[in-house]
Write a protein that holds these residues in place. Structure first.
Motif, PDB file in Angstrom:
ATOM      1  N   ALA A   5       0.849  -1.194   0.000  1.00 46.21           N
ATOM      2  CA  ALA A   5       0.000   0.000   0.000  1.00 46.21           C
ATOM      3  C   ALA A   5       0.882   1.241   0.000  1.00 46.21           C
ATOM      4  O   ALA A   5       1.941   1.267   0.637  1.00 46.21           O
ATOM      5  N   PRO A   6       0.477   2.299  -0.700  1.00 47.81           N
ATOM      6  CA  PRO A   6       1.286   3.527  -0.705  1.00 47.81           C
ATOM      7  C   PRO A   6       1.319   4.168   0.673  1.00 47.81           C
ATOM      8  O   PRO A   6       0.400   4.002   1.480  1.00 47.81           O
ATOM      9  N   LEU A   7       2.377   4.913   0.931  1.00 46.12           N
ATOM     10  CA  LEU A   7       2.517   5.638   2.183  1.00 46.12           C
ATOM     11  C   LEU A   7       1.710   6.931   2.094  1.00 46.12           C
ATOM     12  O   LEU A   7       1.856   7.709   1.157  1.00 46.12           O
ATOM     13  N   THR A   8       0.868   7.162   3.080  1.00 47.99           N
ATOM     14  CA  THR A   8       0.097   8.405   3.103  1.00 47.99           C
ATOM     15  C   THR A   8       0.983   9.549   3.587  1.00 47.99           C
ATOM     16  O   THR A   8       1.873   9.353   4.420  1.00 47.99           O
ATOM     17  N   CYS A   9       0.735  10.761   3.060  1.00 45.20           N
ATOM     18  CA  CYS A   9       1.635  11.862   3.425  1.00 45.20           C
ATOM     19  C   CYS A   9       0.913  13.202   3.445  1.00 45.20           C
ATOM     20  O   CYS A   9      -0.175  13.369   2.877  1.00 45.20           O
ATOM     21  N   LEU A  10       1.551  14.161   4.118  1.00 44.24           N
ATOM     22  CA  LEU A  10       1.117  15.556   4.178  1.00 44.24           C
ATOM     23  C   LEU A  10       2.233  16.445   3.655  1.00 44.24           C
ATOM     24  O   LEU A  10       3.419  16.118   3.785  1.00 44.24           O
ATOM     25  N   VAL A  11       1.843  17.597   3.109  1.00 45.81           N
ATOM     26  CA  VAL A  11       2.783  18.640   2.722  1.00 45.81           C
ATOM     27  C   VAL A  11       2.455  19.884   3.528  1.00 45.81           C
ATOM     28  O   VAL A  11       1.283  20.278   3.608  1.00 45.81           O
ATOM     29  N   MET A  17       4.251  28.007  -4.285  1.00 45.39           N
ATOM     30  CA  MET A  17       4.987  27.337  -5.353  1.00 45.39           C
ATOM     31  C   MET A  17       5.718  26.104  -4.830  1.00 45.39           C
ATOM     32  O   MET A  17       5.765  25.057  -5.498  1.00 45.39           O
ATOM     33  N   ASN A  18       6.282  26.211  -3.637  1.00 43.77           N
ATOM     34  CA  ASN A  18       6.963  25.058  -3.046  1.00 43.77           C
ATOM     35  C   ASN A  18       5.979  23.930  -2.747  1.00 43.77           C
ATOM     36  O   ASN A  18       6.286  22.753  -2.937  1.00 43.77           O
ATOM     37  N   ARG A  19       4.783  24.287  -2.259  1.00 42.59           N
ATOM     38  CA  ARG A  19       3.764  23.273  -2.002  1.00 42.59           C
ATOM     39  C   ARG A  19       3.365  22.558  -3.286  1.00 42.59           C
ATOM     40  O   ARG A  19       3.260  21.332  -3.336  1.00 42.59           O
ATOM     41  N   LEU A  20       3.144  23.341  -4.347  1.00 44.43           N
ATOM     42  CA  LEU A  20       2.731  22.749  -5.616  1.00 44.43           C
ATOM     43  C   LEU A  20       3.808  21.830  -6.181  1.00 44.43           C
ATOM     44  O   LEU A  20       3.504  20.781  -6.757  1.00 44.43           O
ATOM     45  N   LEU A  21       5.070  22.221  -6.004  1.00 42.87           N
ATOM     46  CA  LEU A  21       6.157  21.369  -6.477  1.00 42.87           C
ATOM     47  C   LEU A  21       6.175  20.047  -5.729  1.00 42.87           C
ATOM     48  O   LEU A  21       6.282  18.971  -6.343  1.00 42.87           O
ATOM     49  N   LEU A  22       6.063  20.093  -4.401  1.00 38.52           N
ATOM     50  CA  LEU A  22       6.057  18.858  -3.618  1.00 38.52           C
ATOM     51  C   LEU A  22       4.848  17.993  -3.970  1.00 38.52           C
ATOM     52  O   LEU A  22       4.955  16.764  -4.059  1.00 38.52           O
ATOM     53  N   GLU A  23       3.701  18.612  -4.154  1.00 39.38           N
ATOM     54  CA  GLU A  23       2.510  17.851  -4.547  1.00 39.38           C
ATOM     55  C   GLU A  23       2.735  17.151  -5.890  1.00 39.38           C
ATOM     56  O   GLU A  23       2.325  16.005  -6.084  1.00 39.38           O
ATOM     57  N   GLU A  33       0.913   8.625  -1.348  1.00 43.95           N
ATOM     58  CA  GLU A  33      -0.462   9.077  -1.555  1.00 43.95           C
ATOM     59  C   GLU A  33      -0.679  10.336  -0.723  1.00 43.95           C
ATOM     60  O   GLU A  33      -0.573  10.303   0.511  1.00 43.95           O
ATOM     61  N   LEU A  34      -0.962  11.453  -1.372  1.00 43.85           N
ATOM     62  CA  LEU A  34      -1.147  12.726  -0.673  1.00 43.85           C
ATOM     63  C   LEU A  34      -2.510  12.776   0.000  1.00 43.85           C
ATOM     64  O   LEU A  34      -3.533  12.595  -0.652  1.00 43.85           O
ATOM     65  N   ARG A  35      -2.527  13.045   1.305  1.00 46.81           N
ATOM     66  CA  ARG A  35      -3.773  13.167   2.051  1.00 46.81           C
ATOM     67  C   ARG A  35      -4.225  14.625   2.192  1.00 46.81           C
ATOM     68  O   ARG A  35      -5.413  14.913   2.168  1.00 46.81           O
ATOM     69  N   ALA A  36      -3.254  15.534   2.377  1.00 47.03           N
ATOM     70  CA  ALA A  36      -3.612  16.945   2.553  1.00 47.03           C
ATOM     71  C   ALA A  36      -2.372  17.804   2.372  1.00 47.03           C
ATOM     72  O   ALA A  36      -1.242  17.319   2.433  1.00 47.03           O
ATOM     73  N   SER A  37      -2.617  19.098   2.127  1.00 41.21           N
ATOM     74  CA  SER A  37      -1.531  20.059   1.948  1.00 41.21           C
ATOM     75  C   SER A  37      -1.904  21.325   2.698  1.00 41.21           C
ATOM     76  O   SER A  37      -3.004  21.862   2.505  1.00 41.21           O
ATOM     77  N   PHE A  38      -1.011  21.819   3.552  1.00 41.93           N
ATOM     78  CA  PHE A  38      -1.310  22.964   4.406  1.00 41.93           C
ATOM     79  C   PHE A  38      -0.305  24.093   4.188  1.00 41.93           C
ATOM     80  O   PHE A  38       0.863  23.848   3.907  1.00 41.93           O
ATOM     81  N   ALA A  39      -0.788  25.326   4.379  1.00 42.12           N
ATOM     82  CA  ALA A  39       0.061  26.505   4.202  1.00 42.12           C
ATOM     83  C   ALA A  39       0.699  26.968   5.509  1.00 42.12           C
ATOM     84  O   ALA A  39       1.449  27.948   5.506  1.00 42.12           O
ATOM     85  N   ASN A  40       0.411  26.286   6.624  1.00 43.43           N
ATOM     86  CA  ASN A  40       1.018  26.685   7.899  1.00 43.43           C
ATOM     87  C   ASN A  40       1.019  25.512   8.871  1.00 43.43           C
ATOM     88  O   ASN A  40       0.263  24.545   8.706  1.00 43.43           O
ATOM     89  N   GLY A  41       1.856  25.638   9.900  1.00 39.80           N
ATOM     90  CA  GLY A  41       2.009  24.573  10.873  1.00 39.80           C
ATOM     91  C   GLY A  41       0.818  24.409  11.789  1.00 39.80           C
ATOM     92  O   GLY A  41       0.562  23.307  12.287  1.00 39.80           O
ATOM     93  N   VAL A  42       0.080  25.483  12.040  1.00 37.77           N
ATOM     94  CA  VAL A  42      -1.075  25.409  12.945  1.00 37.77           C
ATOM     95  C   VAL A  42      -2.149  24.493  12.372  1.00 37.77           C
ATOM     96  O   VAL A  42      -2.708  23.645  13.074  1.00 37.77           O
TER      97      VAL A  42
END
Length: 244
Positions: A5-11, A17-23, A33-42
Motif C-alpha cells: 500500500a502507498p505511504l500516506t503523506c502531508l505537505v 509554489m513550493n507546495r505545488l512542487l512537492l505535490e 499518496e497525498l492526504r492533505a496540503s497545508f500553508a502553515n504549521g497550525v
C-alpha cells in the motif's frame, strides 16, 4: 504477493509554489499518496490533534506562527516519518536532534526527493511503526495539552484545568488563576482530554474529576464556582464518582 500500500503523506509549506512542487513530486511517486496540503504549521497540528494520521510529513521549517521545528516537538506520539524541506542548511543539527528521517535543501529535484522517500521506506521496514495512541491516551501520558489562544499555541497543564465551558464556536478553559478562550469546539476538546479524569457533565461543560470540591443538588463545586450537571448526564456522572 500482495502489492504494498502507498505511504500516506502531508505537505506543509507557507510558499504556494513550493507546495505545488512537492505535490507534483508526490504525484510522480507511486509509493506515496497525498492526504492533505497545508500553508502553515497550525493547520497541520490541528489535523493531528483532531485524529488525523499519515505515514510521512514533508515539512518546511521557516513558517509564521509555528515553525517546522516547533511543530515537530509538539506532534502527538508516535509522529510520522518527517522529511524537512528547507532553503537553509543551518537547521540540520537541530533537525537530526529531533530524529527526522531526512533533511532536503530546496530547490527539490526528483532524484533527491526519491532518495528521501527511499530512506522513509527503509526506516519503516527496519522498525515497524506502532499504532498511534488515542488523543486522550497521549494527553494522559504527557500531562498537558496545547491549545490555540489569540493565534498562539499555549501549553496548559491538565491539573490546572478546573472545567471547560462551551462558548459559541469557542471554549473557555477555566484554570486556577485565569480563563483562556480557546479556538475549538467542546467536542474536539473532549476528544483530547483523558477519561475518566475529564468527564462531560452537561452539553456545555467538561469537568476535571480531580479538582471537584463537592457535589450537591446536581451541582459540582470548584472553589467559588458551581457547574451544573445536565439531567441526561446525571446517572453516568454518579457512576463516574463511584468508580473514580
Amino acid at each position: 504477493m500482495q502489492p504494498t500500500a502507498p505511504l500516506t503523506c502531508l505537505v506543509v509549506d507557507d510558499n504556494e509554489m513550493n507546495r505545488l512542487l512537492l505535490e507534483h513530486l508526490i504525484e510522480l511517486t507511486p509509493q506515496l499518496e497525498l492526504r492533505a496540503s497545508f500553508a502553515n504549521g497550525v493547520d497541520c497540528l490541528n489535523f493531528f490533534t483532531q485524529g488525523g494520521q499519515v505515514d510521512v510529513l514533508f515539512l518546511d521549517i521557516e513558517m509564521p506562527q509555528l515553525t517546522g521545528l516547533e511543530l515537530v516537538r509538539i506532534l502527538p506520539e508516535p509522529p510520522p516519518d518527517i522529511v524537512l524541506v528547507t532553503s537553509h542548511r543551518d537547521y540540520a543539527v537541530d533537525a537530526f536532534d529531533l530524529h527526522v528521517t531526512d533533511y532536503v535543501v530546496k530547490p527539490v529535484e526528483l532524484p533527491r526527493f526519491l532518495q528521501a522517500v527511499q530512506r522513509v521506506v527503509q526506516r519503516r521496514q527496519a522498525a515497524p511503526v506502532q499504532p498511534r495512541p488515542s488523543l486522550a491516551a497521549a494527553a494522559a501520558e504527557s500531562e498537558f495539552i496545547f491549545v490555540k489562544v489569540n493565534k498562539k499555541l499555549l501549553q496548559v497543564r491538565l491539573d490546572d484545568i478546573l472545567y471547560v465551558e462551551a462558548l459559541s464556536d469557542y471554549c473557555v478553559l477555566v484554570l486556577d488563576k485565569q480563563k483562556l478562550i480557546v479556538y475549538s469546539s467542546l467536542r474536539r476538546l473532549e476528544e483530547r482530554l483523558p477519561v475518566p479524569r475529564f468527564v462531560r457533565v452537561h452539553r456545555s461543560y467538561i469537568i476535571n474529576m480531580r479538582r471537584i470540591e463537592s457535589v450537591e443538588d446536581h451541582m459540582v463545586r470548584f472553589a467559588q464556582v458551581e457547574v451544573p450537571v445536565g439531567k441526561s448526564y446525571q446517572e453516568a456522572f454518579q457512576r463516574q464518582l463511584r468508580e473514580f
